[in-house]
Design an enzyme around this catalytic site. Sequence first.
Site, PDB file in Angstrom:
ATOM      1  N   ARG A  63     -29.470  52.789  77.728  1.00 50.74           N
ATOM      2  CA  ARG A  63     -29.055  53.571  78.897  1.00 50.74           C
ATOM      3  C   ARG A  63     -29.576  52.968  80.193  1.00 50.74           C
ATOM      4  O   ARG A  63     -29.000  53.174  81.259  1.00 50.74           O
ATOM      5  CB  ARG A  63     -29.477  55.029  78.729  1.00 50.74           C
ATOM      6  CG  ARG A  63     -28.473  55.810  77.882  1.00 50.74           C
ATOM      7  CD  ARG A  63     -29.081  57.023  77.260  1.00 50.74           C
ATOM      8  NE  ARG A  63     -29.939  56.630  76.158  1.00 50.74           N
ATOM      9  CZ  ARG A  63     -30.963  57.301  75.713  1.00 50.74           C
ATOM     10  NH1 ARG A  63     -31.281  58.406  76.279  1.00 50.74           N
ATOM     11  NH2 ARG A  63     -31.679  56.859  74.707  1.00 50.74           N
ATOM     12  N   GLU A 100     -41.635  58.318  72.877  1.00 53.37           N
ATOM     13  CA  GLU A 100     -41.911  59.712  72.573  1.00 53.37           C
ATOM     14  C   GLU A 100     -41.628  59.981  71.088  1.00 53.37           C
ATOM     15  O   GLU A 100     -42.265  60.811  70.481  1.00 53.37           O
ATOM     16  CB  GLU A 100     -41.009  60.583  73.462  1.00 53.37           C
ATOM     17  CG  GLU A 100     -41.461  62.009  73.594  1.00 53.37           C
ATOM     18  CD  GLU A 100     -40.459  62.864  74.370  1.00 53.37           C
ATOM     19  OE1 GLU A 100     -39.466  62.325  74.888  1.00 53.37           O
ATOM     20  OE2 GLU A 100     -40.691  64.073  74.425  1.00 53.37           O
TER      21      GLU A 100
HETATM   22  P1  AMP Z   1     -41.128  56.378  76.677  1.00 47.77           P
HETATM   23  O1  AMP Z   1     -41.381  54.969  76.253  1.00 47.77           O
HETATM   24  O2  AMP Z   1     -41.854  57.371  75.824  1.00 47.77           O
HETATM   25  O3  AMP Z   1     -41.350  56.566  78.151  1.00 47.77           O
HETATM   26  O4  AMP Z   1     -39.605  56.676  76.373  1.00 47.77           O
HETATM   27  C1  AMP Z   1     -38.601  56.261  77.238  1.00 47.77           C
HETATM   28  C2  AMP Z   1     -37.419  55.712  76.498  1.00 47.77           C
HETATM   29  O5  AMP Z   1     -37.058  56.526  75.393  1.00 47.77           O
HETATM   30  C3  AMP Z   1     -36.218  55.655  77.391  1.00 47.77           C
HETATM   31  O6  AMP Z   1     -35.478  54.479  77.076  1.00 47.77           O
HETATM   32  C4  AMP Z   1     -35.449  56.912  77.076  1.00 47.77           C
HETATM   33  O7  AMP Z   1     -34.075  56.682  77.074  1.00 47.77           O
HETATM   34  C5  AMP Z   1     -35.918  57.314  75.682  1.00 47.77           C
HETATM   35  N1  AMP Z   1     -36.363  58.708  75.618  1.00 47.77           N
HETATM   36  C6  AMP Z   1     -37.620  59.149  75.378  1.00 47.77           C
HETATM   37  N2  AMP Z   1     -37.685  60.483  75.364  1.00 47.77           N
HETATM   38  C7  AMP Z   1     -36.435  60.925  75.630  1.00 47.77           C
HETATM   39  C8  AMP Z   1     -35.847  62.227  75.795  1.00 47.77           C
HETATM   40  N3  AMP Z   1     -36.558  63.352  75.665  1.00 47.77           N
HETATM   41  N4  AMP Z   1     -34.535  62.292  76.090  1.00 47.77           N
HETATM   42  C9  AMP Z   1     -33.801  61.164  76.233  1.00 47.77           C
HETATM   43  N5  AMP Z   1     -34.293  59.924  76.098  1.00 47.77           N
HETATM   44  C10 AMP Z   1     -35.588  59.790  75.804  1.00 47.77           C
END
Ligand code: AMP
Length: 174
Positions: A63, A100
């Site tokens: 995305r 996450e």
């Molecule tokens: P992080 O590395 O934990 O900051 O996660 C960010 C990445 O995971 C991004 O590429 C987001 O598209 C995806 N992502 C993590 N959590 C979510 C969520 N609750 N909703 C949508 N995409 C998420």
Amino acid sequence: MKIEGIISKIRDIPDYPKPGIIFKDITPLLRDGEAFSYCVKELRKRIEVKARGIDSIVGIEARGFVIGAALAYEMDLGFVPARKKGKLPYKKISENYTVEYGSDTLEMHSDSISKGENVLIVDDLLATGGTASAVGSMVRKLGGNVAGYAFLIWLSALGGEKKLDSNPIYLIKY
Ligand code: AMP
């Protein structure tokens, strides 16, 4: 178009892809031309206030490609993809990261950033910060400077900003 109109087009999907995660689905937003264009233009304005002298944009698969490439086009900048493992064809470097809801590996082409280049890192959403900080590490390994990190959505309760070396630039904060 106002920010409330944008928020109404972000769909919450509970327990996806794992129990306990509320997935922020931006496909209804992207499908609306006016909303998509508003997001890109507004994010550009915030980027130009907070991060100056950007030479190129790195977008994170998948995305982050949509938002990052649209921003790069809007700002007349080059676009560099940070891809999931095994997708890039040329010489590359890689970085493991946790999100996450799991862990994975991202890769960038070894010649994709020039020494001293000021790079803006773009993704759709900042959660725990693992993904964006992994890309920041790769940009620095390749000799670039991280000029900033920009996201459509920041899930601020997760503290992802602590993993980044500058304050996140964002459009919508939850
Ligand atoms: P992080 O590395 O934990 O900051 O996660 C960010 C990445 O995971 C991004 O590429 C987001 O598209 C995806 N992502 C993590 N959590 C979510 C969520 N609750 N909703 C949508 N995409 C998420």
